[in-house]
Design an enzyme around this catalytic site. Structure first.
Site: not given
Length: 250
Positions: A62-63, A89, A154, A158, A189
């Site tokens: 888990d990042v 990323n 989101y 960012k 994607t």
């Protein structure tokens, strides 16, 4: 006259988070082609498919966890003897208005996108500062700089990445460490899998919002990431590169 097609990346060591996703896989493939040795990290066990003895080692984790960042750096050092490049990323999206976003959803998006970037960058910078060189490339978004309805968490995450990029560039420039971010427009994607019936088709439908009349392919974003990570971008730091097909030119 011979031309170096590796962009000066041969034998460099990189960590790529979110490596099982479309942009992540494209970035890993491109860096590998340039002779980079890679730690490919993702919470998705499918990242193990990228494993290549002597070239790519994988980490399923888990990042957003502090221990994961430390483990990734340790793995790069143990497997390849150091760390030259970090590509932050990993990311998740959420298409909800402010009023419809729960506190848990907010925390989850910020944890993966912003906290994960911070933790991995912090651990990488400690190593890079000691060796007096390195490059960090963060994957931001056009919503780092423009508003878009339905992207509250989101966009906030960012935007945080874009600002963190600038701060780290200022703090570590004297150590010969460059920190930059790429801000993609819409990329075809699978990021909307589980949200819409066909993620790629849905995203491809946003081509009209870009000056080029189409959305990006993952490899086009990977090209920018690899360039920013390479010595070819030796005087570029603290930058937010808009790889958005003209989206923000409006």
């Amino acid at each position: 006259m011979s031309i170096d097609t590796t962009q000066g990346l041969r034998e460099r060591v990189a960590i790529v988070t979110g490596a099982a996703g479309d942009i992540g896989r494209a970035t890993v493939a491109l860096l590998l082609a340039h002779g980079v040795r890679i730690v490919a990290e993702d919470i998705n066990p499918e990242v193990r498919d990228l494993e290549q003895a002597g070239h790519i080692v994988t980490l399923v984790a888990d990042v957003s966890e502090e221990a994961t960042a430390k483990q990734a750096i340790k793995l790069a050092q143990e497997q390849y003897g150091g760390l030259d490049i970090l590509v932050n990323n990993a990311g998740r999206t959420l298409n909800k208005s402010v009023a419809d976003t729960s506190a848990q959803e907010w925390d989850q998006i910020l944890a993966v996108n912003a906290r994960g970037c911070f933790l991995h960058s912090r651990e990488a910078l400690r190593v890079m500062a000691a060796q007096e060189q390195g490059a960090i490339v963060n994957v931001a978004s056009v919503v780092s700089v423009i508003g878009m309805a339905g992207t509250a968490a989101y966009a906030a995450s960012k935007g945080a990445i874009a600002q963190l990029t600038k701060v780290m560039a200022l703090e570590y420039g004297a150590h010969n460490i460059r920190v930059n971010a790429v801000a993609p427009g819409v990329v075809e994607t699978g990021i909307l899998n589980g949200i819409v019936a066909d993620s790629r088709a849905t995203l491809a439908g946003y081509g009209h919002l870009h000056a080029l009349g189409r959305v990006a392919q993952p490899g086009e974003i990977a090209d920018v990431i690899a360039w920013l990570a390479s010595p070819r971008a030796s005087f570029v730091t603290g930058a937010l590169i808009m790889a958005d097909g003209g989206y923000t030119a409006r």
